[in-house]
Design an enzyme around this catalytic site. Structure first.
Site, short mmCIF file in Angstrom:
data_model
loop_
_atom_site.label_atom_id
_atom_site.label_comp_id
_atom_site.label_asym_id
_atom_site.label_seq_id
_atom_site.Cartn_x
_atom_site.Cartn_y
_atom_site.Cartn_z
N ARG A 186 1.02 -1.41 0.36
CA ARG A 186 0.07 -0.28 -0.03
C ARG A 186 1.07 1.23 -0.06
NH1 ARG A 186 -1.13 -4.43 2.56
NH2 ARG A 186 -2.42 -5.23 2.66
N LYS A 228 -14.78 0.39 -3.84
CA LYS A 228 -14.85 0.14 -2.35
C LYS A 228 -14.47 1.28 -1.79
CE LYS A 228 -13.31 -1.77 0.75
NZ LYS A 228 -12.24 -1.83 2.49
N PRO A 245 -20.49 1.29 0.77
CA PRO A 245 -19.39 0.63 -0.44
C PRO A 245 -19.84 -1.50 0.14
CG PRO A 245 -19.18 1.86 1.96
CD PRO A 245 -20.23 2.17 1.72
N ASP A 247 -17.58 -4.34 0.53
CA ASP A 247 -16.24 -5.12 1.22
C ASP A 247 -16.78 -6.80 1.01
OD1 ASP A 247 -17.80 -5.06 3.69
OD2 ASP A 247 -15.94 -4.61 4.21
N GLN A 285 -25.92 0.01 5.08
CA GLN A 285 -24.87 -1.02 4.66
C GLN A 285 -24.26 -0.89 5.75
OE1 GLN A 285 -20.25 -0.51 4.83
NE2 GLN A 285 -21.63 1.07 4.79
#
Length: 302
Positions: A186, A228, A245, A247, A285
């Site tokens: 990352r 996402k 989102p 995931d 969500q």
């Protein structure tokens, strides 16, 4: 003591280092520990963190949420905004679909709120979240802040605390320096995005003024940002109500709670999410996300 430039639902201590936000039906633990933000630590019945460069301790009290800062505050609107204390939860929950899974998620997680986070911190944190569990994300973010954030004042006896490092600060680092924070693959994504933000090639402050699709499109041009992560930022930093989102936890919730015994494709789940949950789908969500992660093994939907 009350002041005109303070949220009318906020009571101040005369020293202005303490305030009580008069709010009902607010589950502070669920809100701070539901994967929205990654800098909160619990100690007994309190939570400590750093919000917009200020050390903060929060706990529930009879009137609502008690807040303590290290330095006097003359204006607490920054915290009222972060905690979204003005949201009328009953009215919002009334927009959710009245199906059995959603009703059970609301029953189990009632009082869960969405925070309104700083866009840069939210974006950077979710870039670091890719393929990581929440506890691991917290560790990476804590290390990043300790190494590259600015120290913030804390009350006597409290551990040192640090602000989230700015895009400009991170933009001047090397990839190696970021990898030392245990963020792995990352690191180049965070570094490249920090440089784009620092160079004003991505204006995070203006995204909230755009429509959802345009704002999402701009975020998707940033290194390390997929849909996402973009939707997390749009929901948790900008408050776009229909950002949803998707995931692995939410996909699991949709499959187990709405498509039991079936094998829906990712495209079908995405279309279902976009059309089923109403004008505050992003809020729905988060209830599904927290519910599926914390439900008891004997829950009727297991």
């Amino acid at each position: 003591m009350k002041e005109a430039n303070v949220d009318p639902h906020c009571d101040l201590h005369p020293r202005n280092c303490n305030a009580v936000f008069r709010v009902r039906d607010y589950d502070l633990g669920a809100t701070l520990n539901s994967g929205q933000a990654f800098r909160w630590e619990t100690c007994g019945d309190s939570w400590t963190g750093v919000v917009r460069g200020r050390w903060l301790k929060l706990r529930l009290c009879g009137q609502g949420i008690m807040a303590e800062t290290a330095l006097p505050q003359t204006d607490w609107r920054w915290l009222a905004d972060y905690l979204a204390t003005e949201v009328k939860l009953d009215a919002l929950l009334a927009t959710f679909p009245k199906d059995a899974p959603m009703l059970e998620a609301v029953r189990a997680c009632r009082g869960l709120r969405l925070l309104r986070q700083d866009p840069w911190e939210c974006l950077a944190s979710f870039i670091l979240s890719s393929t990581k569990q929440i506890v691991q994300i917290r560790q990476i973010v804590a290390t990043l802040c300790e190494r590259y954030g600015a120290p913030v004042p804390v009350p006597a006896g409290e551990p040192a605390a640090f602000s989230f490092p700015t895009a400009e600060r991170l933009a001047g680092l090397s990839e190696t320096g970021l990898r030392d924070c245990k963020m792995g693959f990352r690191a180049p994504y965070l570094l490249a995005t920090a440089r784009l933000v620092a160079e004003c090639k991505c204006d995070l402050q203006c995204l909230g003024q755009l429509d959802l699709a345009t704002a999402r499109g701009q975020l998707l041009t940033l290194p390390g940002v997929g849909q996402k992560i973009a939707d997390c930022v749009l929901l948790f930093a900008y408050g776009f109500p229909t950002a949803f989102p998707l995931d692995v936890w939410v996909m699991r919730a949709l499959r187990e709670l709405y498509f039991r015994g079936k094998r829906p494709t990712g495209a079908k789940l995405k279309n279902f999410a976009a059309n089923h949950f109403g004008p505050h789908a992003g809020y729905a969500q988060q209830y599904l996300f927290h519910f599926i992660r914390t439900r008891q093994p004997k829950n009727i939907f297991t």
